[in-house]
Design a protein around this motif. Structure first.
Motif, PDB file in Angstrom:
ATOM      1  N   HIS A  95     -34.304  61.251   8.933  1.00 14.62           N
ATOM      2  CA  HIS A  95     -34.508  60.188   9.923  1.00 14.62           C
ATOM      3  C   HIS A  95     -35.985  59.903  10.152  1.00 14.62           C
ATOM      4  CE1 HIS A  95     -34.553  63.932  12.270  1.00 14.62           C
ATOM      5  NE2 HIS A  95     -35.443  63.315  13.030  1.00 14.62           N
ATOM      6  N   THR A  96     -36.251  58.661  10.531  1.00 16.47           N
ATOM      7  CA  THR A  96     -37.564  58.215  10.977  1.00 16.47           C
ATOM      8  C   THR A  96     -37.336  57.522  12.304  1.00 16.47           C
ATOM      9  OG1 THR A  96     -38.274  57.867   8.696  1.00 16.47           O
ATOM     10  CG2 THR A  96     -39.577  56.800  10.436  1.00 16.47           C
ATOM     11  N   ILE A  97     -37.702  58.209  13.399  1.00 20.61           N
ATOM     12  CA  ILE A  97     -37.504  57.674  14.743  1.00 20.61           C
ATOM     13  C   ILE A  97     -38.804  57.857  15.511  1.00 20.61           C
ATOM     14  CG2 ILE A  97     -36.151  57.811  16.862  1.00 20.61           C
ATOM     15  CD1 ILE A  97     -33.948  59.222  15.231  1.00 20.61           C
ATOM     16  N   THR A 141     -33.395  55.005   9.969  1.00 24.34           N
ATOM     17  CA  THR A 141     -34.633  54.560  10.613  1.00 24.34           C
ATOM     18  C   THR A 141     -34.231  53.733  11.819  1.00 24.34           C
ATOM     19  OG1 THR A 141     -35.754  54.464   8.479  1.00 24.34           O
ATOM     20  CG2 THR A 141     -36.781  53.276  10.302  1.00 24.34           C
ATOM     21  N   THR A 142     -34.769  54.074  12.997  1.00 25.00           N
ATOM     22  CA  THR A 142     -34.420  53.368  14.227  1.00 25.00           C
ATOM     23  C   THR A 142     -35.673  53.004  15.005  1.00 25.00           C
ATOM     24  OG1 THR A 142     -34.308  55.311  15.655  1.00 25.00           O
ATOM     25  CG2 THR A 142     -32.325  54.772  14.417  1.00 25.00           C
ATOM     26  N   GLY A 143     -35.466  52.318  16.121  1.00 26.20           N
ATOM     27  CA  GLY A 143     -36.551  51.993  17.032  1.00 26.20           C
ATOM     28  C   GLY A 143     -36.637  53.030  18.144  1.00 26.20           C
ATOM     29  N   LYS A 144     -37.614  52.860  19.023  1.00 24.92           N
ATOM     30  CA  LYS A 144     -37.841  53.808  20.109  1.00 24.92           C
ATOM     31  C   LYS A 144     -36.671  53.912  21.076  1.00 24.92           C
ATOM     32  CE  LYS A 144     -42.851  53.601  20.289  1.00 24.92           C
ATOM     33  NZ  LYS A 144     -44.019  53.339  21.138  1.00 24.92           N
ATOM     34  N   GLY A 145     -35.838  52.904  21.165  1.00 27.55           N
ATOM     35  CA  GLY A 145     -34.691  52.949  22.061  1.00 27.55           C
ATOM     36  C   GLY A 145     -33.710  54.057  21.714  1.00 27.55           C
ATOM     37  N   TYR A 146     -33.739  54.508  20.472  1.00 31.62           N
ATOM     38  CA  TYR A 146     -32.839  55.558  20.018  1.00 31.62           C
ATOM     39  C   TYR A 146     -33.539  56.919  19.935  1.00 31.62           C
ATOM     40  CZ  TYR A 146     -29.910  51.636  18.791  1.00 31.62           C
ATOM     41  OH  TYR A 146     -29.157  50.503  18.849  1.00 31.62           O
ATOM     42  N   ARG A 202     -31.613  63.150  17.344  1.00 33.67           N
ATOM     43  CA  ARG A 202     -32.278  63.896  16.274  1.00 33.67           C
ATOM     44  C   ARG A 202     -31.469  65.142  15.895  1.00 33.67           C
ATOM     45  NH1 ARG A 202     -36.718  61.893  19.071  1.00 33.67           N
ATOM     46  NH2 ARG A 202     -38.130  60.714  17.744  1.00 33.67           N
ATOM     47  N   ALA A 203     -30.962  65.853  16.887  1.00 29.43           N
ATOM     48  CA  ALA A 203     -30.169  67.060  16.621  1.00 29.43           C
ATOM     49  C   ALA A 203     -28.887  66.713  15.861  1.00 29.43           C
ATOM     50  CB  ALA A 203     -29.844  67.772  17.927  1.00 29.43           C
ATOM     51  N   ASP A 204     -28.236  65.619  16.248  1.00 30.95           N
ATOM     52  CA  ASP A 204     -27.013  65.194  15.569  1.00 30.95           C
ATOM     53  C   ASP A 204     -27.300  64.855  14.112  1.00 30.95           C
ATOM     54  OD1 ASP A 204     -24.195  64.338  15.482  1.00 30.95           O
ATOM     55  OD2 ASP A 204     -25.043  62.319  15.292  1.00 30.95           O
ATOM     56  N   LEU A 205     -28.380  64.134  13.849  1.00 30.42           N
ATOM     57  CA  LEU A 205     -28.728  63.777  12.476  1.00 30.42           C
ATOM     58  C   LEU A 205     -29.083  65.014  11.653  1.00 30.42           C
ATOM     59  CD1 LEU A 205     -30.799  60.542  13.148  1.00 30.42           C
ATOM     60  CD2 LEU A 205     -28.500  60.694  12.174  1.00 30.42           C
TER      61      LEU A 205
END
Length: 81
Positions: A73-75, A52-57, A63-66
Motif C-alpha cells: 500500500h501507498t497511503i 494507493t489511496t488518499g489521506k481520507g483512508y 494499514r493493519a488490514d492490508l
C-alpha cells in the motif's frame, strides 16, 4: 463515491455513500466488492497486489488490514497521526 480502479483507470468496484460516513467502513466495502477478471479460465481475483489511496483512508486499522492480507500500500499520513 468510493472507487477502486486499476492502473489504467478502469473501475473495478464502486460504493456510494453519504458524505458523512467514515472512510474506513467504505474502504472495507470497496475491498469486499473488488473483482478483477482473469484473461483465461479461473475465478476472479479479489486481492490486488497494491493499493494507493488518499489521506481520507489513512488509519492504522486500514494499514493493519492490508498488511494482514499481504497487500502492498501507498497511503499518505495525515498530520495528526
Amino acid at each position: 463515491m468510493h472507487l477502486a480502479r486499476d492502473g489504467l483507470g478502469r473501475a473495478l468496484a464502486i460504493v456510494l455513500s453519504r458524505g458523512n460516513v467514515n472512510d474506513f467502513i467504505r474502504f472495507t466495502q470497496v475491498m469486499a466488492a473488488l473483482r478483477v477478471e482473469r484473461s483465461g479460465p479461473g475465478r476472479h481475483r479479489v486481492r490486488p497486489d497494491h493499493v494507493t489511496t488518499g489521506k481520507g483512508y489513512s488509519s492504522k486499522a486500514i494499514r493493519a488490514d492490508l498488511r494482514r492480507r499481504g497487500i502492498g500500500h501507498t497511503i499518505p499520513e495525515r498530520a495528526d497521526q
